[in-house]
Design an enzyme around this catalytic site. Structure first.
Site, PDB file in Angstrom:
ATOM      1  N   SER A   1       0.835  -1.202   0.000  1.00 52.48           N
ATOM      2  CA  SER A   1       0.000   0.000   0.000  1.00 52.48           C
ATOM      3  C   SER A   1       0.869   1.251   0.000  1.00 52.48           C
ATOM      4  O   SER A   1       0.370   2.355   0.071  1.00 52.48           O
ATOM      5  CB  SER A   1      -0.897   0.001   1.236  1.00 52.48           C
ATOM      6  OG  SER A   1      -0.122  -0.151   2.407  1.00 52.48           O
TER       7      SER A   1
ATOM      8  N   ASN B   1      -1.616  -2.268  13.645  1.00 44.40           N
ATOM      9  CA  ASN B   1      -3.072  -2.091  13.686  1.00 44.40           C
ATOM     10  C   ASN B   1      -3.488  -0.815  14.411  1.00 44.40           C
ATOM     11  O   ASN B   1      -4.349  -0.067  13.944  1.00 44.40           O
ATOM     12  CB  ASN B   1      -3.732  -3.304  14.344  1.00 44.40           C
ATOM     13  CG  ASN B   1      -3.472  -4.581  13.562  1.00 44.40           C
ATOM     14  OD1 ASN B   1      -2.966  -4.524  12.435  1.00 44.40           O
ATOM     15  ND2 ASN B   1      -3.808  -5.723  14.147  1.00 44.40           N
TER      16      ASN B   1
ATOM     17  N   THR C   1     -40.000  27.056  -8.183  1.00 48.74           N
ATOM     18  CA  THR C   1     -40.275  25.724  -7.644  1.00 48.74           C
ATOM     19  C   THR C   1     -40.628  24.885  -8.868  1.00 48.74           C
ATOM     20  O   THR C   1     -41.195  25.431  -9.833  1.00 48.74           O
ATOM     21  CB  THR C   1     -41.451  25.708  -6.642  1.00 48.74           C
ATOM     22  OG1 THR C   1     -42.635  26.107  -7.328  1.00 48.74           O
ATOM     23  CG2 THR C   1     -41.208  26.629  -5.448  1.00 48.74           C
ATOM     24  N   HIS C   2     -40.304  23.645  -8.860  1.00 51.02           N
ATOM     25  CA  HIS C   2     -40.490  22.762 -10.034  1.00 51.02           C
ATOM     26  C   HIS C   2     -39.841  23.350 -11.274  1.00 51.02           C
ATOM     27  O   HIS C   2     -40.306  23.106 -12.389  1.00 51.02           O
ATOM     28  CB  HIS C   2     -41.982  22.522 -10.323  1.00 51.02           C
ATOM     29  CG  HIS C   2     -42.783  22.145  -9.130  1.00 51.02           C
ATOM     30  ND1 HIS C   2     -42.993  20.847  -8.742  1.00 51.02           N
ATOM     31  CD2 HIS C   2     -43.408  22.917  -8.200  1.00 51.02           C
ATOM     32  CE1 HIS C   2     -43.726  20.825  -7.639  1.00 51.02           C
ATOM     33  NE2 HIS C   2     -43.985  22.075  -7.285  1.00 51.02           N
TER      34      HIS C   2
ATOM     35  N   SER D   1     -14.790  25.792 -27.069  1.00 49.60           N
ATOM     36  CA  SER D   1     -15.042  24.564 -27.807  1.00 49.60           C
ATOM     37  C   SER D   1     -13.994  24.444 -28.908  1.00 49.60           C
ATOM     38  O   SER D   1     -13.552  25.444 -29.468  1.00 49.60           O
ATOM     39  CB  SER D   1     -16.438  24.620 -28.423  1.00 49.60           C
ATOM     40  OG  SER D   1     -16.502  23.786 -29.548  1.00 49.60           O
TER      41      SER D   1
ATOM     42  N   LYS E   1     -18.382  29.495 -28.548  1.00 48.68           N
ATOM     43  CA  LYS E   1     -18.793  28.919 -27.268  1.00 48.68           C
ATOM     44  C   LYS E   1     -17.907  29.266 -26.084  1.00 48.68           C
ATOM     45  O   LYS E   1     -16.706  29.421 -26.191  1.00 48.68           O
ATOM     46  CB  LYS E   1     -18.878  27.390 -27.390  1.00 48.68           C
ATOM     47  CG  LYS E   1     -19.936  27.011 -28.360  1.00 48.68           C
ATOM     48  CD  LYS E   1     -20.904  25.954 -27.999  1.00 48.68           C
ATOM     49  CE  LYS E   1     -21.161  25.570 -26.616  1.00 48.68           C
ATOM     50  NZ  LYS E   1     -21.366  24.137 -26.575  1.00 48.68           N
TER      51      LYS E   1
ATOM     52  N   ASN F   1     -17.887  27.542 -22.406  1.00 46.25           N
ATOM     53  CA  ASN F   1     -18.538  26.447 -21.677  1.00 46.25           C
ATOM     54  C   ASN F   1     -18.253  26.484 -20.174  1.00 46.25           C
ATOM     55  O   ASN F   1     -17.136  26.758 -19.770  1.00 46.25           O
ATOM     56  CB  ASN F   1     -18.084  25.102 -22.237  1.00 46.25           C
ATOM     57  CG  ASN F   1     -18.499  24.914 -23.685  1.00 46.25           C
ATOM     58  OD1 ASN F   1     -19.552  25.402 -24.093  1.00 46.25           O
ATOM     59  ND2 ASN F   1     -17.674  24.231 -24.455  1.00 46.25           N
TER      60      ASN F   1
ATOM     61  N   GLU G   1     -19.594  22.137 -14.444  1.00 45.54           N
ATOM     62  CA  GLU G   1     -20.060  20.795 -14.848  1.00 45.54           C
ATOM     63  C   GLU G   1     -19.256  19.709 -14.158  1.00 45.54           C
ATOM     64  O   GLU G   1     -19.800  18.694 -13.719  1.00 45.54           O
ATOM     65  CB  GLU G   1     -19.931  20.634 -16.366  1.00 45.54           C
ATOM     66  CG  GLU G   1     -20.907  21.480 -17.158  1.00 45.54           C
ATOM     67  CD  GLU G   1     -20.556  21.461 -18.638  1.00 45.54           C
ATOM     68  OE1 GLU G   1     -21.089  20.619 -19.356  1.00 45.54           O
ATOM     69  OE2 GLU G   1     -19.722  22.284 -19.068  1.00 45.54           O
TER      70      GLU G   1
ATOM     71  N   TYR H   1      -9.121  -6.273  13.664  1.00 45.12           N
ATOM     72  CA  TYR H   1      -8.511  -5.785  12.431  1.00 45.12           C
ATOM     73  C   TYR H   1      -8.563  -6.856  11.345  1.00 45.12           C
ATOM     74  O   TYR H   1      -8.339  -8.037  11.584  1.00 45.12           O
ATOM     75  CB  TYR H   1      -7.045  -5.364  12.662  1.00 45.12           C
ATOM     76  CG  TYR H   1      -6.373  -4.913  11.367  1.00 45.12           C
ATOM     77  CD1 TYR H   1      -6.537  -3.610  10.921  1.00 45.12           C
ATOM     78  CD2 TYR H   1      -5.654  -5.804  10.572  1.00 45.12           C
ATOM     79  CE1 TYR H   1      -5.971  -3.189   9.717  1.00 45.12           C
ATOM     80  CE2 TYR H   1      -5.092  -5.403   9.366  1.00 45.12           C
ATOM     81  CZ  TYR H   1      -5.251  -4.092   8.939  1.00 45.12           C
ATOM     82  OH  TYR H   1      -4.708  -3.688   7.756  1.00 45.12           O
TER      83      TYR H   1
ATOM     84  N   GLN I   1      -7.286  -1.967   4.768  1.00 50.68           N
ATOM     85  CA  GLN I   1      -6.276  -1.183   4.056  1.00 50.68           C
ATOM     86  C   GLN I   1      -6.919  -0.408   2.890  1.00 50.68           C
ATOM     87  O   GLN I   1      -6.375   0.570   2.415  1.00 50.68           O
ATOM     88  CB  GLN I   1      -5.193  -2.138   3.540  1.00 50.68           C
ATOM     89  CG  GLN I   1      -4.087  -1.462   2.788  1.00 50.68           C
ATOM     90  CD  GLN I   1      -2.926  -2.412   2.570  1.00 50.68           C
ATOM     91  OE1 GLN I   1      -2.248  -2.799   3.507  1.00 50.68           O
ATOM     92  NE2 GLN I   1      -2.717  -2.824   1.325  1.00 50.68           N
TER      93      GLN I   1
HETATM   94  N1  ARG Z   1      -1.107  -1.251   5.663  1.00 49.79           N
HETATM   95  C1  ARG Z   1      -1.975  -1.721   6.674  1.00 49.79           C
HETATM   96  C2  ARG Z   1      -3.342  -1.001   6.599  1.00 49.79           C
HETATM   97  O1  ARG Z   1      -3.404  -0.027   5.965  1.00 49.79           O
HETATM   98  C3  ARG Z   1      -1.384  -1.499   8.014  1.00 49.79           C
HETATM   99  C4  ARG Z   1      -1.846  -2.471   9.034  1.00 49.79           C
HETATM  100  C5  ARG Z   1      -1.372  -3.804   8.701  1.00 49.79           C
HETATM  101  N2  ARG Z   1      -1.616  -4.716   9.747  1.00 49.79           N
HETATM  102  C6  ARG Z   1      -1.467  -6.037   9.595  1.00 49.79           C
HETATM  103  N3  ARG Z   1      -1.739  -6.738  10.625  1.00 49.79           N
HETATM  104  N4  ARG Z   1      -1.118  -6.553   8.458  1.00 49.79           N
HETATM  105  O2  ARG Z   1      -4.300  -1.430   7.155  1.00 49.79           O
END
Ligand code: ARG
Length: 468
Positions: free
Chosen positions: A23, A110, A155-156, A277, A283, A285, A290, A317, A322
């Site tokens: 991650s 955790n 309204t509407h 455009s 144009k 825009n 949007e 956990y 993650q």
């Molecule tokens: N990268 C993990 C997360 O975002 C950190 C915690 C990982 N904990 C574990 N027991 N593998 O949740």
């Protein structure tokens, strides 16, 4: 590269698994909070004699060096080390040697990740609140400057009654003010220390969570270690508040799109906030507005994504969690940029006063005022409504406006209608009489603007002095 948890394993992690579980490419964003949390933790460990003061100082110095390296962009993040926590810890051990391994005492990833995420969301919630306050001030300023400008209220999507442009804009200021309050209120649930919950059950080591909470500016220490490592309701609440805010932004963006159309011609958007455009040279825009409307989809999607990730997870956990970060990061980036764009766009939009006022005068917009006139003369509202409806019908059939009817024509509908009726059917008069609290009369709207400005002046974002 050796994994911090490699002790129990005999085989090397598969490359696919590394790719699948890492991650770091997104959670590196949490680096500063991870270091802050670690410094507070190291201080506490020494204070409780769990590690020596000397070791603690070495750890803190090492962390400070890593802080400088990441800030300078020279730190090398390693995907094999999965996440930000292991990247920093491994770098620390490499830097200061074995003693770096003492940092993770009485802590688990955790409770650490929950801490980092809370610190991050706390910071970003405040950034969003600041931008929201600006949005409210911008709307209040524009409203103050345009206090006498009329427009048709709808309204509407049908012309309903004349209103003040400032009344309409202040409606959005009120929405943003509630959004600000929602974010502010959520801070008390975000600002709780999860660190010290360890993997899920707490620790046998004599930690002092209260002290860590003080160092990191938390209001309280979490009560249940299992809950602390396994819920993400604070992140969901953030996404929920963001979704409501984005819904409001999307509505004002829609008005800007419609109002800038040739059909409406109520406003002229600033050139800097529109695009041309590639084929039609004439144009201009409203792409930014949007996109504000369009991006709302992914903001809601982020909320639904995290709600769905969390649904059905057994305590405590689970790695599923993650997946909590990317939706939140997306929302933070998008919302902040959207608010900045909205504030600038509003400041630089010009309102076509003449067109708005003329339109306010069309479409029998003061018919309700005739009905209220009859009510003031004693007629039950239902009958007054019926008679006014007939007057409107007569105008349509005879191609006349309400104030083009003669008093003789009016009196055919009711004897209660006398010369003074003309004082009630011009849009500006109609507005002036709507003095009910929260109504569209200029004095009521002025009051509303003042009330909001006063509220904002006395509002203070709760500051938490960060460690770094
Ligand atoms: N990268 C993990 C997360 O975002 C950190 C915690 C990982 N904990 C574990 N027991 N593998 O949740």
């Amino acid at each position: 590269m050796k994994k911090p948890w490699s002790g129990r394993f005999t085989e090397k992690t598969s490359e696919i698994v590394e790719q699948y579980t890492e991650s770091i490419f997104f959670d590196k964003r949490l680096w500063k909070y991870d270091i802050e949390g670690s410094i507070a933790h190291a201080k506490m460990l020494a204070r409780q004699d769990i590690i020596s003061t000397e070791d603690s100082q070495k750890i803190i110095n090492g962390l400070m060096e890593i802080h400088e390296e990441i800030k300078a962009g020279t730190f090398k993040f390693e995907p094999e080390l999965e996440d930000i926590h292991m990247n920093i810890e491994t770098a620390l051990i490499k830097k200061i040697g074995e003693v770096g391994g003492k940092l993770h005492t009485a802590r688990s990833r955790n409770d650490q990740v929950a801490l980092d995420f809370r610190l991050y969301i706390r910071h970003e919630t405040k950034e969003i609140i600041k931008l929201l306050v600006t949005a409210e001030e911008v709307l209040a300023d524009i409203s103050e400057k345009n206090l006498t400008i009329l427009m048709p209220g709808y309204t509407h999507m049908q012309r309903a009654q004349p209103i003040l442009l400032s009344h309409h804009l202040m409606a959005y200021a009120q929405m943003f003010d509630r959004d600000r309050e929602r974010f502010d209120d959520s801070l008390k649930r975000i600002n709780i220390l999860s660190l010290g919950s360890c993997a899920l059950a707490g620790t046998s080591l004599p930690i002092d969570r209260q002290y860590v909470a003080e160092l990191l500016g938390f209001d309280a220490v979490s009560e249940n270690s299992i809950d602390s490592v396994s819920d993400r309701d604070f992140a969901i609440e953030f996404l929920c508040n963001s979704s409501i805010l984005m819904m409001h932004i999307s509505r004002i963006a829609e008005e800007l799109v419609v109002w800038s159309s040739q059909e409406f011609s109520f406003i002229e958007l600033p050139d800097a906030f529109t695009t041309g455009s590639s084929i039609m040279p004439q144009k201009k825009n409203p792409d930014v507005a949007e996109l504000m409307r369009g991006k709302t989809g992914r903001i809601y999607g982020s909320l639904i994504s995290l709600l769905t990730t969390m649904k059905g997870l057994p305590l405590s956990y689970n790695r599923d969690m993650q997946e909590d970060k990317e939706p939140v990061f997306y929302v933070v980036d998008t919302l902040k940029l959207t608010l900045k764009a909205l504030n600038q766009m509003l400041i630089n939009t010009s309102f076509n006063h003449k067109r708005m006022s003329t339109t306010a005068d069309e479409g029998f917009s003061t018919a309700t005022d005739i009905a209220e006139y009859l009510v003031k003369k004693g007629m039950p509202f239902r009958s007054a409504h019926e008679i006014t409806g007939k007057i409107v019908r007569y105008c349509i059939d005879n191609n006349k406006n309400l104030y083009e009817l003669s008093i003789i024509e009016y009196r055919k509908f009711s004897e209660l209608l006398t010369e003074d009726i003309y004082n009630f059917i011009k849009p500006f008069e109609s507005i002036n009489y709507k003095k009910s609290y929260g109504g569209t009369a200029p004095e009521s709207v002025r009051q509303q603007i003042e009330n909001l400005k006063r509220k904002l002046r006395s509002y203070k974002i709760r500051e938490n002095s960060p460690i770094l």
